[in-house]
Design a protein around this motif. Sequence first.
Motif, PDB file in Angstrom:
ATOM      1  N   PRO A  64       4.802  -2.060   0.963  1.00 34.75           N
ATOM      2  CA  PRO A  64       4.510  -0.867   0.168  1.00 34.75           C
ATOM      3  C   PRO A  64       3.202  -0.170   0.555  1.00 34.75           C
ATOM      4  O   PRO A  64       2.960   0.960   0.133  1.00 34.75           O
ATOM      5  N   SER A  65       2.348  -0.847   1.324  1.00 30.94           N
ATOM      6  CA  SER A  65       1.070  -0.261   1.723  1.00 30.94           C
ATOM      7  C   SER A  65       0.561  -0.988   2.955  1.00 30.94           C
ATOM      8  O   SER A  65       0.996  -2.109   3.269  1.00 30.94           O
ATOM      9  N   PHE A  66      -0.377  -0.346   3.659  1.00 31.57           N
ATOM     10  CA  PHE A  66      -0.928  -1.025   4.837  1.00 31.57           C
ATOM     11  C   PHE A  66      -1.753  -2.235   4.439  1.00 31.57           C
ATOM     12  O   PHE A  66      -1.828  -3.224   5.192  1.00 31.57           O
ATOM     13  N   GLU A  67      -2.390  -2.177   3.259  1.00 29.70           N
ATOM     14  CA  GLU A  67      -3.156  -3.334   2.792  1.00 29.70           C
ATOM     15  C   GLU A  67      -2.239  -4.537   2.603  1.00 29.70           C
ATOM     16  O   GLU A  67      -2.561  -5.661   3.024  1.00 29.70           O
ATOM     17  N   ALA A  68      -1.077  -4.299   1.974  1.00 29.69           N
ATOM     18  CA  ALA A  68      -0.124  -5.383   1.766  1.00 29.69           C
ATOM     19  C   ALA A  68       0.418  -5.894   3.090  1.00 29.69           C
ATOM     20  O   ALA A  68       0.651  -7.107   3.262  1.00 29.69           O
ATOM     21  N   MET A  69       0.607  -4.999   4.022  1.00 32.80           N
ATOM     22  CA  MET A  69       1.118  -5.402   5.330  1.00 32.80           C
ATOM     23  C   MET A  69       0.100  -6.250   6.084  1.00 32.80           C
ATOM     24  O   MET A  69       0.442  -7.287   6.677  1.00 32.80           O
ATOM     25  N   ALA A  70      -1.155  -5.830   6.104  1.00 36.29           N
ATOM     26  CA  ALA A  70      -2.187  -6.603   6.790  1.00 36.29           C
ATOM     27  C   ALA A  70      -2.301  -7.998   6.190  1.00 36.29           C
ATOM     28  O   ALA A  70      -2.371  -9.004   6.919  1.00 36.29           O
ATOM     29  N   GLU A  71      -2.289  -8.060   4.873  1.00 35.94           N
ATOM     30  CA  GLU A  71      -2.400  -9.351   4.197  1.00 35.94           C
ATOM     31  C   GLU A  71      -1.145 -10.204   4.421  1.00 35.94           C
ATOM     32  O   GLU A  71      -1.228 -11.396   4.712  1.00 35.94           O
ATOM     33  N   GLY A  72       0.020  -9.577   4.295  1.00 34.95           N
ATOM     34  CA  GLY A  72       1.263 -10.313   4.438  1.00 34.95           C
ATOM     35  C   GLY A  72       1.481 -10.836   5.832  1.00 34.95           C
ATOM     36  O   GLY A  72       1.923 -11.989   6.028  1.00 34.95           O
ATOM     37  N   GLU A  73       1.172 -10.026   6.846  1.00 31.06           N
ATOM     38  CA  GLU A  73       1.361 -10.479   8.226  1.00 31.06           C
ATOM     39  C   GLU A  73       0.346 -11.554   8.604  1.00 31.06           C
ATOM     40  O   GLU A  73       0.674 -12.502   9.320  1.00 31.06           O
TER      41      GLU A  73
END
Length: 393
Positions: A64-73
Amino acid sequence: MPLNRKLRYGMVGGGPGAFIGAVHRRAAELDGLAELVAGAFSTTPQKSLEQGRALHLDPSRCYPSFEAMAEGEAARAPGDRIDVVVIVTPNHVHYAAARAFIERGFHVICDKPMTTTLADAEALCRLVAEHGVIFALTHNYSGYPLVKQARAMVASGALGTLRKVVVEYTQGWLGTALETSGQKQADWRTDPARAGAGALGDIGSHAEQLARYVTGQRITRLMADVGTVIPGRRVDDDANLLLRYEHGLRGILHCSQVATGEENRINLRVYGSQGSLEWAQEEPNRLLLRPLDGPLQLLTRGSGYLSPEAQRATRLPSGHPEAFFEAFANVYGNALRTIAARVAGETPDPADLDFPTVQDGAIGVHFIETALRSGGEAGCGGHWVDAAYTPPA
């Protein structure tokens, strides 16, 4: 040993209706070096999920956001997470998105201009050095084979002492108040909060980088006439600059998005004491050489007499046109091979290091800010300002 798999990449931006996202995906995948596995394609979570499904991605990796993507990856196993992120958002998001991934050790490929402020650009330079990641900036026009040929000829001394460079980037698509119609690209590109600068940032930065790439010289002083032609527009849409480079080279840079009838005219002319070169992006497979004492020569892409750099960037035999996507892919190819070598613990091929870096991004942002400052201070009369700059290493 070389990396025995494709690089895994994620994308920030490039959601429904975003032209440049599809261009980046094609360029990243043209040589079979990388595959898209994750994305935060839109600030609207549902649109991000829709885009990911359209690209056949695992829904759990459509963030849903780049922050979530950075954290999730970053939380995924090393053999499963992305290797590199591609950032193709409006300009104001570049810095925060790049920082989020750099701080977690991910390599970055980012659209230009790198940031909307010089302070952010310099911060990214320091972050890249601190975390030891690869950062590539997609100034795609430097990927054309005959641009590389021009650069090689200048570097070899074929033109003699450089005297003058003239670079033009003109478009007509913003010749009316298109932003008032709700057109997505016009809307954000004319919003100072999201774009930063207007024509200078969108296309002037390309022109500056192209001239610098080919000549190998940086601007030291400039005088800018920067203006807004369309009433009510909040960013610049036309600019004319006089330039002074290192070693006495003089220059002219003209960029406009209100040049009626123009589509995407990028012209570069380099004049030296022994000859001159001319290249036009709308006819990218031709390079004109005008020697001091000799007839006009036409150099064509794919020919055996070209430099090793030009031949390496060539994909098709002579007479088979290649252009925008292939040039974009040349920038991606060099950056991805460099990243693959880093992931594999190998030393990159020096030839693969031919791509714009985070320092090139900072130079570009400094150019934009300096031109705006000169244009703002100069008014109709104009005056010269100091434009010398060295970015953080």
